[in-house]
Every structure is written in structure tokens, then in C-alpha cells.
Write an enzyme that holds these catalytic residues in place. Structure first.
Site, PDB file in Angstrom:
ATOM      1  N   ASP A   1      32.718  -0.524 -15.284  1.00  0.00           N
ATOM      2  CA  ASP A   1      32.356  -1.931 -15.477  1.00  0.00           C
ATOM      3  C   ASP A   1      32.731  -2.433 -16.860  1.00  0.00           C
ATOM      4  OD1 ASP A   1      31.229  -2.278 -12.918  1.00  0.00           O
ATOM      5  OD2 ASP A   1      29.351  -1.393 -13.578  1.00  0.00           O
TER       6      ASP A   1
ATOM      7  N   ARG B   1      16.817   0.942 -20.948  1.00  0.00           N
ATOM      8  CA  ARG B   1      17.447  -0.378 -21.060  1.00  0.00           C
ATOM      9  C   ARG B   1      16.802  -1.301 -22.102  1.00  0.00           C
ATOM     10  NH1 ARG B   1      21.532   1.966 -19.353  1.00  0.00           N
ATOM     11  NH2 ARG B   1      22.333   1.573 -17.260  1.00  0.00           N
TER      12      ARG B   1
ATOM     13  N   ASP C   1      18.948  -3.533 -13.583  1.00  0.00           N
ATOM     14  CA  ASP C   1      19.263  -3.495 -15.006  1.00  0.00           C
ATOM     15  C   ASP C   1      19.509  -4.867 -15.610  1.00  0.00           C
ATOM     16  OD1 ASP C   1      18.897  -0.811 -15.352  1.00  0.00           O
ATOM     17  OD2 ASP C   1      21.008  -0.279 -15.170  1.00  0.00           O
TER      18      ASP C   1
ATOM     19  N   SER D   1      28.490   5.312  -9.066  1.00  0.00           N
ATOM     20  CA  SER D   1      27.879   4.586 -10.173  1.00  0.00           C
ATOM     21  C   SER D   1      26.841   5.509 -10.798  1.00  0.00           C
ATOM     22  CB  SER D   1      27.216   3.297  -9.669  1.00  0.00           C
ATOM     23  OG  SER D   1      26.562   2.636 -10.726  1.00  0.00           O
TER      24      SER D   1
END
Length: 407
Positions: free
Chosen positions: A18, A98, A127, A179
Site C-alpha cells: 500500500d 496504531r 485501522d 495483507s
């Protein structure tokens, strides 16, 4: 902000698919803006190797690598451990990393006078919420760019096509395009064949698991480990004093080779859909089990039961990106109070993905062997007659009324 006003963007950068694609995409779609890549080191290990060269080669002006490991363990992992917080058995590995990374992003953005912060989270995931709520907490007016809500790319295959067209080097192929998110606490796997919950996870396939072996491949002999806690915090492993970070890493090693901490979970995402993931959390699983074991002898019944209720709310807050909230802080204060006597040692045996209890000890133990014994003791068993009569009084009164009403 208008696109033409955005001149400098701070990007949450991992070097994965990404974010590798996002750098050239930002420059193409935001007037050749300056892109400053920021990676938070929360224990990704070799994933950080060559990151600066790759970021600059694909268009970033510079790369910050923030050393967040100690802060991550001490200020995020440990509060969750003490709370016993788990979301549907998931030990929150991505969830509690995060907010800390987002905090670092804001610090760099303010230092660099950036116009916006960019992340690579999809519009389907959790996220995006975790990043953006933390950004709103530290920089309420900061503009956020989320390319997955803007670009024409529809899948990870489309991203690979884009990367190949722009000569962006990737470490993955279409066949290994899971992922993943990795830090010192866990590794998650999503996508590809895992998207069908009817498919068995390829846990014995070479290269799939990274932090632990499959329980099927674990040693045939159990391995014993003793963990010491002081007020809910782990302080030593097998008699050796260590920092919390060192303890997590040591238990990752012990748990990993014994197939501990492998979780195959279909979870309920915040955005409403179900998602299937494979999680590796070897050291964390051992710590949670050891801590819970110690609490069985150091917490009274009412506190233990209320704490179990609090753990569910605590986990929801962390999973849903609400770390920086008054409620989470208040719950942490409650949890810290409950941990004042959670001091002692737990002995466990690790065997083929299982954790076997082998003894628990505490100077604050509420377990009284003389009282609990089936042998002779000073406990007066006739006391229970009066207790049951009083405890059952409402039941008896209701029963008498029911009989009267039935005539």
C-alpha cells in the site's frame, strides 16, 4: 483543504504494498507535493531494512524511523495485559500499536509544518479509524488523506499492476500477497485463500508462519517457564530480571518454538463486516495466561468479576481506536488499583500449542488451604445452615406466594 493547497504530506510508511504505491500516487495527484515518509519502529525487525533507500527511490524526500518500542510495550501493551483486554480472543496486536504510530506521525507533521497526514488504510478496515481518531486527538485541524477512498485502484492486484508500471520494487508476489501487520507483539495474516473461512489456514506451509511454528511441528517435550510479576507487571523470566520489552521478546522465542499463540479468528470489524485473520502472538499469549493465573489467587471474587466486565469494555475501546479517551484512562486507573497485590510467580509448561498450569505463588494469596481443604479444619460446617436460610429467603417467599396464587 483544497488539493492545490497541499504542498507537504507526512505518510505513514511501512514499505509494504500500500505505502509503496502511495508515494508516487501522491506526487501524481497532489501537484508533485513533498512526501515525508514516517515509520514507527514497534518491532517489525528486518522489515525496516533498506526502508530509507526504497522510500527515497520511490519519491519521498526523507524517511523518519521513530524508535517507539519501549513506549509501545510500557504504555500500550502493559495496560492491556493488566486489564486482561482481548477482543474476541484477539490480543489487540495491531489495535494498540496504531494510536502510538499516529502520535508519532503528528509529531513529525507539526515539526515539518506539513499540510496533511496520509495513511494507507482501506475503507473497509479498522485501522483507518484508529489512525484518524488519534490524529484528531493530537492535531484536531490536521487534514488527512486516505488514498483508498480516492483512487481508482480496487484491489491489491491493481496495486501490484500500478507498482509494476511505475517500476516500484516489491517483496511480495501475487501468490504471497497476504495483507500482514507485524510488530514485537504479533503478526497478522489476511487476504488471499484466508478470505474463505472454509479454507484451512496453511500453517504448515514453509514461510507462512514467522513468529511461531505450527503446533504440529512443535517439540515432543514440554518446556517449563516461570514468570514473576510485581503489581501486575512482568519483571522476570526463569529468575532473570528483564525489562517488559525484553520479556516479550524472550517469551516470543520460547512460545514460538513451542507453537504457542496461533489464533484463527473470524472477527467482527468495527465497520460492520466479519473478517477472517490468522494471528501469531506467542509471547503475548503466555503473558496473558500467566497474569490471569496469578490473579486467580490474588483478586477477591467481586473485584475479579467486575474486572472481567471491564476487560470487555477496555478491549472494545482499544479495538475501536478509542485509546485517547477519558473512559479508557478511567478504566486504566481502575485496573491499576486492582493490580496492587498481583505480585508473585506463575509456572507454566509449553507443549505443542498448549499452555499447562504448573503452579502459582504469591505473598498476597487469598487462597487458604486450611479453609478449602476436604480434610479436618476449624471451619464450622453448621454455619452454612443459617447462611442458606437467609440467602434463600427471597426464593422461599416467592414460592409461598406462587402456591397461594394457584389456590
Amino acid at each position: 483543504m483544497k488539493k492545490e493547497d497541499i504542498k507537504k504530506v507526512v505518510l505513514a510508511y511501512s514499505g509494504g504494498l500500500d505505502t509503496s504505491v502511495i508515494i508516487p500516487w501522491l506526487k501524481e495527484n497532489y501537484n508533485n507535493c513533498e512526501v515525508i515518509a514516517v515509520s514507527g519502529n514497534v518491532g517489525q525487525g528486518d522489515e525496516l531494512e533498506g526502508l530509507e533507500e526504497k522510500a527515497i527511490k520511490t519519491g519521498a524526500s526523507k524517511l523518519y524511523v521513530l524508535d517507539l518500542m519501549d513506549e509501545y510495550v510500557n504504555d500500550f501493551i502493559m495496560p492491556c495485559l493488566k486489564a486482561g483486554a482481548a477482543y474476541e480472543d484477539y490480543l489487540l496486536g495491531t489495535s494498540h500499536a496504531r494510536p502510538l504510530i499516529a502520535k508519532g506521525l503528528v509529531e513529525v507533521a507539526l515539526k515539518e509544518n506539513a499540510d496533511a497526514i496520509c495513511h494507507g488504510c482501506t475503507g473497509k478496515g479498522n485501522d483507518q479509524v484508529r489512525f484518524e481518531l488519534a490524529i484528531q486527538h493530537f492535531a484536531p485541524g490536521m487534514h488527512v488523506i486516505a488514498p483508498w477512498r480516492e483512487w481508482d485502484l480496487k484491489s491489491r492486484d491493481d496495486e501490484i499492476d500500478y507498482a509494476e508500471a511505475h517500476h516500484i520494487p516489491l517483496k511480495i508476489s501475487r501468490e504471497t500477497n497476504y495483507s500482514k501487520d507485524k510488530n514485537l507483539w504479533h503478526l497478522s495474516h489476511e487476504g488471499l485463500d484466508l478470505e474463505d473461512p472454509g479454507n484451512e489456514a496453511p500453517i504448515t506451509k514453509p514461510g507462512f508462519l514467522e513468529m511461531c511454528v505450527s503446533p504440529l511441528d512443535a517439540p515432543d517435550t514440554p518446556e517449563e517457564v516461570t514468570i514473576e510479576f510485581e503489581q501486575g507487571m512482568p519483571v522476570s523470566v526463569n529468575g532473570e530480571k528483564m525489562t517488559p520489552k525484553e520479556i516479550v521478546l524472550k517469551l516470543n522465542e520460547l512460545g514460538g518454538r513451542n507453537g504457542i499463540g496461533l489464533l484463527d479468528l473470524v472477527e467482527n470489524r468495527l465497520v460492520g463486516m466479519k473478517s477472517r485473520g490468522i494471528y501469531e502472538t506467542p509471547g503475548g499469549t503466555i503473558l496473558y495466561e500467566a497474569h490471569k493465573y496469578l490473579e486467580t489467587i490474588t483478586l477477591d471474587k467481586m473485584t475479579a468479576h467486575k474486572k472481567a466486565e471491564i476487560a470487555l469494555t477496555f478491549a472494545d475501546l482499544v479495538y475501536n481506536g478509542q485509546w485517547y479517551t477519558p473512559l479508557r484512562e478511567a478504566l486504566s486507573a481502575f485496573v491499576d488499583k486492582t493490580q496492587e497485590c498481583v505480585t508473585g510467580k506463575t509456572k507454566l509448561k509449553l507443549y505443542k500449542g498448549n499452555i499447562l498450569k504448573a503452579g502459582v505463588f504469591s505473598p498476597y494469596s487469598l487462597y487458604n488451604e486450611e479453609l478449602a481443604s476436604f480434610g479436618e479444619s476449624d471451619y464450622d460446617q453448621t454455619d452454612s445452615r443459617g447462611f442458606i436460610n437467609l440467602y434463600g429467603l427471597p426464593v422461599r417467599v416467592q414460592a409461598l406466594l406462587d402456591q397461594k396464587m394457584k389456590g
